[in-house]
Enzyme design. Sequence first.
Site, PDB file in Angstrom:
ATOM      1  N   LYS A  66       0.846  -1.209   0.000  1.00  0.00           N
ATOM      2  CA  LYS A  66       0.000   0.000   0.000  1.00  0.00           C
ATOM      3  C   LYS A  66       0.876   1.252   0.000  1.00  0.00           C
ATOM      4  O   LYS A  66       0.652   2.178  -0.768  1.00  0.00           O
ATOM      5  CB  LYS A  66      -0.900  -0.003   1.245  1.00  0.00           C
ATOM      6  CG  LYS A  66      -1.594   1.325   1.499  1.00  0.00           C
ATOM      7  CD  LYS A  66      -2.483   1.297   2.718  1.00  0.00           C
ATOM      8  CE  LYS A  66      -1.802   1.638   4.016  1.00  0.00           C
ATOM      9  NZ  LYS A  66      -1.465   3.057   4.183  1.00  0.00           N
ATOM     10  N   ASN A  67       1.884   1.261   0.870  1.00  0.00           N
ATOM     11  CA  ASN A  67       2.661   2.485   1.035  1.00  0.00           C
ATOM     12  C   ASN A  67       3.610   2.768  -0.126  1.00  0.00           C
ATOM     13  O   ASN A  67       4.247   3.818  -0.171  1.00  0.00           O
ATOM     14  CB  ASN A  67       3.437   2.451   2.364  1.00  0.00           C
ATOM     15  CG  ASN A  67       2.499   2.581   3.552  1.00  0.00           C
ATOM     16  OD1 ASN A  67       1.305   2.829   3.377  1.00  0.00           O
ATOM     17  ND2 ASN A  67       3.035   2.408   4.752  1.00  0.00           N
TER      18      ASN A  67
ATOM     19  N   ARG B  26      -4.885  10.086   4.775  1.00  0.00           N
ATOM     20  CA  ARG B  26      -3.843  11.015   5.208  1.00  0.00           C
ATOM     21  C   ARG B  26      -2.776  11.197   4.104  1.00  0.00           C
ATOM     22  O   ARG B  26      -2.253  12.271   3.885  1.00  0.00           O
ATOM     23  CB  ARG B  26      -3.236  10.442   6.497  1.00  0.00           C
ATOM     24  CG  ARG B  26      -1.809  10.707   6.734  1.00  0.00           C
ATOM     25  CD  ARG B  26      -1.585  11.959   7.541  1.00  0.00           C
ATOM     26  NE  ARG B  26      -0.200  12.367   7.396  1.00  0.00           N
ATOM     27  CZ  ARG B  26       0.303  13.455   7.898  1.00  0.00           C
ATOM     28  NH1 ARG B  26      -0.429  14.261   8.595  1.00  0.00           N
ATOM     29  NH2 ARG B  26       1.564  13.761   7.712  1.00  0.00           N
TER      30      ARG B  26
ATOM     31  N   CYS C 232      -5.326  12.361  12.595  1.00  0.00           N
ATOM     32  CA  CYS C 232      -5.850  11.032  12.338  1.00  0.00           C
ATOM     33  C   CYS C 232      -5.783  10.221  13.607  1.00  0.00           C
ATOM     34  O   CYS C 232      -5.460  10.732  14.670  1.00  0.00           O
ATOM     35  CB  CYS C 232      -5.084  10.359  11.218  1.00  0.00           C
ATOM     36  SG  CYS C 232      -3.561   9.654  11.755  1.00  0.00           S
TER      37      CYS C 232
ATOM     38  N   ARG D 190      -0.255  14.319  13.560  1.00  0.00           N
ATOM     39  CA  ARG D 190       0.411  14.141  12.254  1.00  0.00           C
ATOM     40  C   ARG D 190       0.580  15.461  11.484  1.00  0.00           C
ATOM     41  O   ARG D 190      -0.067  15.689  10.447  1.00  0.00           O
ATOM     42  CB  ARG D 190      -0.321  13.092  11.415  1.00  0.00           C
ATOM     43  CG  ARG D 190      -0.258  11.734  12.072  1.00  0.00           C
ATOM     44  CD  ARG D 190      -0.842  10.654  11.228  1.00  0.00           C
ATOM     45  NE  ARG D 190       0.092  10.102  10.260  1.00  0.00           N
ATOM     46  CZ  ARG D 190      -0.145   8.994   9.571  1.00  0.00           C
ATOM     47  NH1 ARG D 190      -1.263   8.339   9.735  1.00  0.00           N
ATOM     48  NH2 ARG D 190       0.741   8.548   8.723  1.00  0.00           N
ATOM     49  N   PRO D 191       1.457  16.339  11.968  1.00  0.00           N
ATOM     50  CA  PRO D 191       1.688  17.607  11.272  1.00  0.00           C
ATOM     51  C   PRO D 191       2.371  17.405   9.914  1.00  0.00           C
ATOM     52  O   PRO D 191       2.910  16.335   9.643  1.00  0.00           O
ATOM     53  CB  PRO D 191       2.621  18.363  12.224  1.00  0.00           C
ATOM     54  CG  PRO D 191       3.242  17.317  13.084  1.00  0.00           C
ATOM     55  CD  PRO D 191       2.287  16.167  13.151  1.00  0.00           C
ATOM     56  N   ILE D 192       2.326  18.443   9.051  1.00  0.00           N
ATOM     57  CA  ILE D 192       3.005  18.365   7.749  1.00  0.00           C
ATOM     58  C   ILE D 192       4.037  19.484   7.614  1.00  0.00           C
ATOM     59  O   ILE D 192       4.371  19.913   6.519  1.00  0.00           O
ATOM     60  CB  ILE D 192       2.006  18.399   6.572  1.00  0.00           C
ATOM     61  CG1 ILE D 192       1.048  19.594   6.678  1.00  0.00           C
ATOM     62  CG2 ILE D 192       1.230  17.096   6.470  1.00  0.00           C
ATOM     63  CD1 ILE D 192       0.266  19.863   5.397  1.00  0.00           C
TER      64      ILE D 192
ATOM     65  N   LEU E 182       7.214  19.517   8.061  1.00  0.00           N
ATOM     66  CA  LEU E 182       8.450  19.155   7.349  1.00  0.00           C
ATOM     67  C   LEU E 182       8.219  19.183   5.838  1.00  0.00           C
ATOM     68  O   LEU E 182       9.086  19.610   5.075  1.00  0.00           O
ATOM     69  CB  LEU E 182       8.935  17.758   7.783  1.00  0.00           C
ATOM     70  CG  LEU E 182       9.298  17.604   9.265  1.00  0.00           C
ATOM     71  CD1 LEU E 182       9.603  16.144   9.596  1.00  0.00           C
ATOM     72  CD2 LEU E 182      10.508  18.475   9.609  1.00  0.00           C
TER      73      LEU E 182
ATOM     74  N   ASP F 284       4.361   0.317  12.010  1.00  0.00           N
ATOM     75  CA  ASP F 284       3.138  -0.322  11.513  1.00  0.00           C
ATOM     76  C   ASP F 284       3.033  -1.788  11.947  1.00  0.00           C
ATOM     77  O   ASP F 284       1.953  -2.375  11.876  1.00  0.00           O
ATOM     78  CB  ASP F 284       3.083  -0.244   9.979  1.00  0.00           C
ATOM     79  CG  ASP F 284       2.806   1.175   9.498  1.00  0.00           C
ATOM     80  OD1 ASP F 284       2.504   2.042  10.323  1.00  0.00           O
ATOM     81  OD2 ASP F 284       2.896   1.416   8.275  1.00  0.00           O
TER      82      ASP F 284
ATOM     83  N   ARG G 165      -8.546  -0.466   4.355  1.00  0.00           N
ATOM     84  CA  ARG G 165      -7.574   0.491   3.805  1.00  0.00           C
ATOM     85  C   ARG G 165      -6.255  -0.192   3.447  1.00  0.00           C
ATOM     86  O   ARG G 165      -5.521   0.306   2.600  1.00  0.00           O
ATOM     87  CB  ARG G 165      -7.265   1.597   4.833  1.00  0.00           C
ATOM     88  CG  ARG G 165      -8.403   2.561   5.064  1.00  0.00           C
ATOM     89  CD  ARG G 165      -7.947   3.689   5.983  1.00  0.00           C
ATOM     90  NE  ARG G 165      -6.622   4.110   5.614  1.00  0.00           N
ATOM     91  CZ  ARG G 165      -5.606   4.313   6.457  1.00  0.00           C
ATOM     92  NH1 ARG G 165      -5.780   4.171   7.747  1.00  0.00           N
ATOM     93  NH2 ARG G 165      -4.429   4.671   6.018  1.00  0.00           N
TER      94      ARG G 165
HETATM   95  C1  UD1 Z   1       4.277   6.685   6.474  1.00  0.00           C
HETATM   96  C2  UD1 Z   1       3.404   5.462   6.250  1.00  0.00           C
HETATM   97  C3  UD1 Z   1       2.838   4.957   7.569  1.00  0.00           C
HETATM   98  C4  UD1 Z   1       3.967   4.719   8.567  1.00  0.00           C
HETATM   99  C5  UD1 Z   1       4.854   5.945   8.692  1.00  0.00           C
HETATM  100  C6  UD1 Z   1       6.077   5.701   9.561  1.00  0.00           C
HETATM  101  C7  UD1 Z   1       2.527   5.853   4.040  1.00  0.00           C
HETATM  102  C8  UD1 Z   1       1.324   6.111   3.204  1.00  0.00           C
HETATM  103  N1  UD1 Z   1       2.321   5.826   5.364  1.00  0.00           N
HETATM  104  O1  UD1 Z   1       3.426   7.699   7.024  1.00  0.00           O
HETATM  105  O2  UD1 Z   1       2.138   3.742   7.319  1.00  0.00           O
HETATM  106  O3  UD1 Z   1       3.407   4.418   9.831  1.00  0.00           O
HETATM  107  O4  UD1 Z   1       5.321   6.345   7.384  1.00  0.00           O
HETATM  108  O5  UD1 Z   1       6.824   4.656   9.076  1.00  0.00           O
HETATM  109  O6  UD1 Z   1       3.615   5.613   3.537  1.00  0.00           O
HETATM  110  N2  UD1 Z   1       6.061  14.299  11.189  1.00  0.00           N
HETATM  111  C9  UD1 Z   1       6.127  15.615  11.569  1.00  0.00           C
HETATM  112  N3  UD1 Z   1       6.064  16.558  10.590  1.00  0.00           N
HETATM  113  C10 UD1 Z   1       5.930  16.237   9.271  1.00  0.00           C
HETATM  114  C11 UD1 Z   1       5.872  14.877   8.893  1.00  0.00           C
HETATM  115  C12 UD1 Z   1       5.947  13.919   9.892  1.00  0.00           C
HETATM  116  O7  UD1 Z   1       6.237  15.950  12.737  1.00  0.00           O
HETATM  117  O8  UD1 Z   1       5.874  17.148   8.425  1.00  0.00           O
HETATM  118  C13 UD1 Z   1       6.110  13.257  12.243  1.00  0.00           C
HETATM  119  C14 UD1 Z   1       4.795  12.450  12.309  1.00  0.00           C
HETATM  120  O9  UD1 Z   1       3.826  13.109  13.094  1.00  0.00           O
HETATM  121  C15 UD1 Z   1       5.247  11.147  12.921  1.00  0.00           C
HETATM  122  C16 UD1 Z   1       6.652  10.982  12.323  1.00  0.00           C
HETATM  123  O10 UD1 Z   1       7.074  12.270  11.893  1.00  0.00           O
HETATM  124  O11 UD1 Z   1       5.328  11.282  14.316  1.00  0.00           O
HETATM  125  C17 UD1 Z   1       6.725  10.004  11.184  1.00  0.00           C
HETATM  126  O12 UD1 Z   1       5.887  10.419  10.149  1.00  0.00           O
HETATM  127  P1  UD1 Z   1       6.156  10.097   8.614  1.00  0.00           P
HETATM  128  O13 UD1 Z   1       7.414   9.299   8.454  1.00  0.00           O
HETATM  129  O14 UD1 Z   1       6.018  11.342   7.840  1.00  0.00           O
HETATM  130  O15 UD1 Z   1       4.930   9.133   8.297  1.00  0.00           O
HETATM  131  P2  UD1 Z   1       3.939   9.207   7.073  1.00  0.00           P
HETATM  132  O16 UD1 Z   1       4.669   9.520   5.825  1.00  0.00           O
HETATM  133  O17 UD1 Z   1       2.774  10.046   7.435  1.00  0.00           O
END
Ligand code: UD1
Length: 417
Positions: A22-23, A92, A116, A121-123, A125, A306, A398
């Site tokens: 999926k990812n 997400r 979620c 889960r901020p964005i 970065l 996961d 999902r």
């Molecule tokens: C992806 C995977 C998810 C997996 C996760 C960690 C997909 C679709 N999903 O999610 O299944 O659990 O990697 O291996 O590939 N963070 C911030 N700011 C940001 C981005 C992230 O603080 O801008 C934090 C998140 O809140 C979290 C951590 O970084 O605590 C890891 O997140 P991230 O690696 O970005 O996970 P996803 O890409 O959302």
Amino acid sequence: MSKLIIEGKHKLSGAMNIHGAKNSALPVLAATILANGISEIHNCPQLSDVAASVRILRHLGCNVSRSENCVTVDSLGLCRSDIPDTLMREMRSSIVFLGAIAARTGEAHLTFPGGCELGTRPIDLHLSALRQLGMEILEDGGRLECSVKARMKGATIALAFPSVGATENIILASVTAEGTTSILNAAREPEIVDLCNYLNKCGARITGAGESAITIEGVDSLYGCAHSVIPDRIETVTYMAAAAITGSTLTLKSVNPQHVATVLPVFREAGCAVFPSKGEIKISAPGRLNRVHSVRTMPYPGFPTDAQAPVMAMITVADGTSVFIENIFESRYKHAGELMRLGAKIKIEGRVAVVEGVKRLSGTQVECTDLRGGAALVIAGLAADGVTEVTHIHHIDRGYEKLKENLCGIGAVVKRV
Ligand code: UD1
């Protein structure tokens, strides 16, 4: 609303195939936007998150068709740069479309994917990296209005944390940027490597995928190609945990054992015999599992967050006390409360969960709290006395294709009603 009804205590046996990741499928589908032509994505799992990606691609003007596990995307006719809020909220990971849409059209209009089940889960970065590539981003009441003057410009971006999604967004935004982009402290997940392999087949120039420094030399344009998605390593671990908790012997096919290399020692510590070979893993579990000392979730190649919930479910019936430390997400133990309804003994203190193994679980009604937490409840149900009813299984849909059919095919007694 559908639910799963599981009659526990049946042994599993035989062999089954693992579906595509999926990812990987989600960012690769977003990347097809950049190909400006036809891409054939094979081994694409039939999941609700993949269906959500297809809806986004169609909304943007792409022609998408699907037959079995192949999704064909013709992105030549892409004519929009917005994603409506309803589609953004469906999953997400819709946020990975941001880099791709802006790189292709010079603008992107979408909304925050929102919080979620796993926490806020901020964005930040993602947004800070895209700004470094020259994107102007206005954040206004949950909306993101993004524009790029002419073309994005390569930059050196050091990530404070190796975020998977942020690494993907930077790659998607920079493959057709002017000049060279370097990502330092990049995520190293196999899904990042898969995305880069797809893009390189489309004409991108990316090196270092799978390492913590990735270099992207911008090219003028990309073309479509055929690509097969890698096997799903989390689905692999989920079925291994199902075999382990039921004391079964099971062979998983179409897997990549290297991608779960740091998970296999946990199964061995629990007393399972694990035999990885080319494209296959055989697992044979004892009558009762041993406790595992500590499981710490880490970015790849560490133990995947996961896999934490499925492995926790399996260890609830082990002999002794096991400890989990969740280092990736702030709120990833919601399944623990539901496992306790089945009789598990779990104490949570912040990022730490202490699981005191019990002799047996007893079936009852439980509710999925999130995707992997839902899978954990199914695993527990397979070993519980009596019948376990798992509700809110849209979370499971999902990420697991034909879960009920697969489990029944290896000897479980599961109904979906
Ligand atoms: C992806 C995977 C998810 C997996 C996760 C960690 C997909 C679709 N999903 O999610 O299944 O659990 O990697 O291996 O590939 N963070 C911030 N700011 C940001 C981005 C992230 O603080 O801008 C934090 C998140 O809140 C979290 C951590 O970084 O605590 C890891 O997140 P991230 O690696 O970005 O996970 P996803 O890409 O959302």
